[in-house]
Design a protein around this motif. Structure first.
Motif, short mmCIF file in Angstrom:
data_model
loop_
_atom_site.label_atom_id
_atom_site.label_comp_id
_atom_site.label_asym_id
_atom_site.label_seq_id
_atom_site.Cartn_x
_atom_site.Cartn_y
_atom_site.Cartn_z
N ALA A 54 0.99 -1.20 -0.19
CA ALA A 54 0.04 -0.01 0.03
C ALA A 54 0.91 1.33 0.23
N PHE A 55 1.98 1.19 0.47
CA PHE A 55 2.96 2.33 0.42
C PHE A 55 3.86 2.75 -0.90
N ILE A 56 3.50 1.77 -1.77
CA ILE A 56 4.19 1.90 -3.21
C ILE A 56 3.84 3.45 -3.68
N PRO A 57 2.62 3.58 -4.00
CA PRO A 57 2.45 5.17 -4.36
C PRO A 57 2.98 6.28 -3.64
N LEU A 58 3.26 6.25 -2.29
CA LEU A 58 3.92 7.12 -1.40
C LEU A 58 5.60 7.24 -2.12
N PHE A 59 6.15 5.86 -2.29
CA PHE A 59 7.39 5.82 -2.67
C PHE A 59 7.80 6.57 -4.02
N ILE A 60 6.68 6.22 -4.76
CA ILE A 60 6.84 6.87 -6.25
C ILE A 60 6.75 8.49 -6.01
N ALA A 61 5.61 8.87 -5.32
CA ALA A 61 5.42 10.04 -5.08
C ALA A 61 6.77 10.92 -4.59
N ILE A 62 7.48 10.24 -3.67
CA ILE A 62 8.75 10.86 -3.09
C ILE A 62 9.90 10.79 -4.05
N ALA A 63 9.99 9.81 -5.01
CA ALA A 63 10.81 9.78 -5.80
C ALA A 63 10.63 10.92 -6.96
N ILE A 64 9.37 11.10 -7.25
CA ILE A 64 9.06 12.08 -8.35
C ILE A 64 9.46 13.51 -7.58
N LEU A 65 9.12 13.69 -6.28
CA LEU A 65 9.64 14.94 -5.74
C LEU A 65 11.05 14.96 -5.51
N GLY A 66 11.71 14.10 -5.30
CA GLY A 66 13.29 14.17 -5.19
C GLY A 66 13.87 14.49 -6.68
N GLN A 67 13.29 13.72 -7.81
CA GLN A 67 13.77 14.14 -8.94
C GLN A 67 13.54 15.67 -9.16
N PHE A 68 12.27 16.27 -9.04
CA PHE A 68 12.14 17.61 -9.13
C PHE A 68 12.74 18.56 -8.34
N ILE A 69 12.85 18.22 -7.13
CA ILE A 69 13.80 19.19 -6.37
C ILE A 69 15.25 19.00 -6.69
N GLY A 70 15.86 18.01 -7.19
CA GLY A 70 16.86 17.63 -7.67
C GLY A 70 17.47 18.35 -9.03
N SER A 71 16.22 18.60 -9.82
CA SER A 71 16.76 19.19 -10.92
C SER A 71 16.44 20.85 -10.81
N ARG A 72 15.71 21.14 -10.09
CA ARG A 72 15.43 22.63 -9.91
C ARG A 72 16.28 23.30 -8.94
N TYR A 73 16.02 22.76 -7.77
CA TYR A 73 16.94 23.48 -6.51
C TYR A 73 18.26 23.21 -6.60
N LEU A 74 18.74 21.98 -6.81
CA LEU A 74 20.23 21.79 -6.67
C LEU A 74 21.12 22.43 -7.67
N VAL A 75 20.41 22.42 -8.81
CA VAL A 75 21.08 22.80 -10.21
C VAL A 75 20.95 24.29 -9.97
N ARG A 76 19.96 24.89 -9.61
CA ARG A 76 19.92 26.29 -9.45
C ARG A 76 20.85 26.87 -8.51
N ARG A 77 21.11 26.42 -7.16
CA ARG A 77 22.11 26.48 -6.16
C ARG A 77 23.22 26.31 -6.75
N ALA A 78 23.67 25.20 -7.30
CA ALA A 78 24.97 25.33 -7.99
C ALA A 78 25.31 26.32 -8.87
N LYS A 79 24.30 26.76 -9.78
CA LYS A 79 24.59 27.98 -10.73
C LYS A 79 24.80 29.19 -9.66
N GLU A 80 24.42 29.32 -8.61
CA GLU A 80 24.22 30.56 -7.74
C GLU A 80 25.72 30.68 -7.18
N THR A 81 26.22 29.60 -6.68
CA THR A 81 27.35 29.38 -6.16
C THR A 81 28.92 29.76 -7.22
N ASN A 82 28.44 29.35 -8.53
CA ASN A 82 29.49 29.36 -9.39
C ASN A 82 29.39 30.80 -10.11
N GLU A 83 28.64 31.66 -9.66
CA GLU A 83 28.60 32.92 -10.38
C GLU A 83 29.41 33.90 -9.30
#
Length: 83
Positions: A54-83
């Motif tokens: 029953a928790f598989i949908p939760l794990f999928i949602a958390i994986a999608i959230l991790g992909q989203f945060i990783g692609s948006r927040y972490l990349v943006r933060r890396a660009k800010e530190t390089n500037e």
């Protein structure tokens, strides 16, 4: 407690994979591989820790959230530190 372990593992893995995924062209082979790379690790982990199905949908949602945060927040933060 097993649900928490799998959730944290899913989020952590997909944060890193999402960060790397942002460097590739959308719908390319490496892009698809990075989206699905956590599956061969998370499925055996879920089975080994005997988490309910029953928790598989939760794990999928958390994986999608991790992909989203990783692609948006972490990349943006890396660009800010390089500037």
């Amino acid at each position: 407690m097993a649900v928490v372990y799998v959730s944290v593992a899913s989020l952590a893995m997909n944060l890193v994979l999402g960060k790397y995924r942002a460097n590739y062209k959308k719908m390319s082979i490496p892009w698809w591989l990075l989206i699905h790379a956590s599956i061969p690790v998370l499925i055996p982990l879920r089975i080994w820790l005997d988490t309910p199905v029953a928790f598989i949908p939760l794990f999928i949602a958390i994986a999608i959230l991790g992909q989203f945060i990783g692609s948006r927040y972490l990349v943006r933060r890396a660009k800010e530190t390089n500037e």
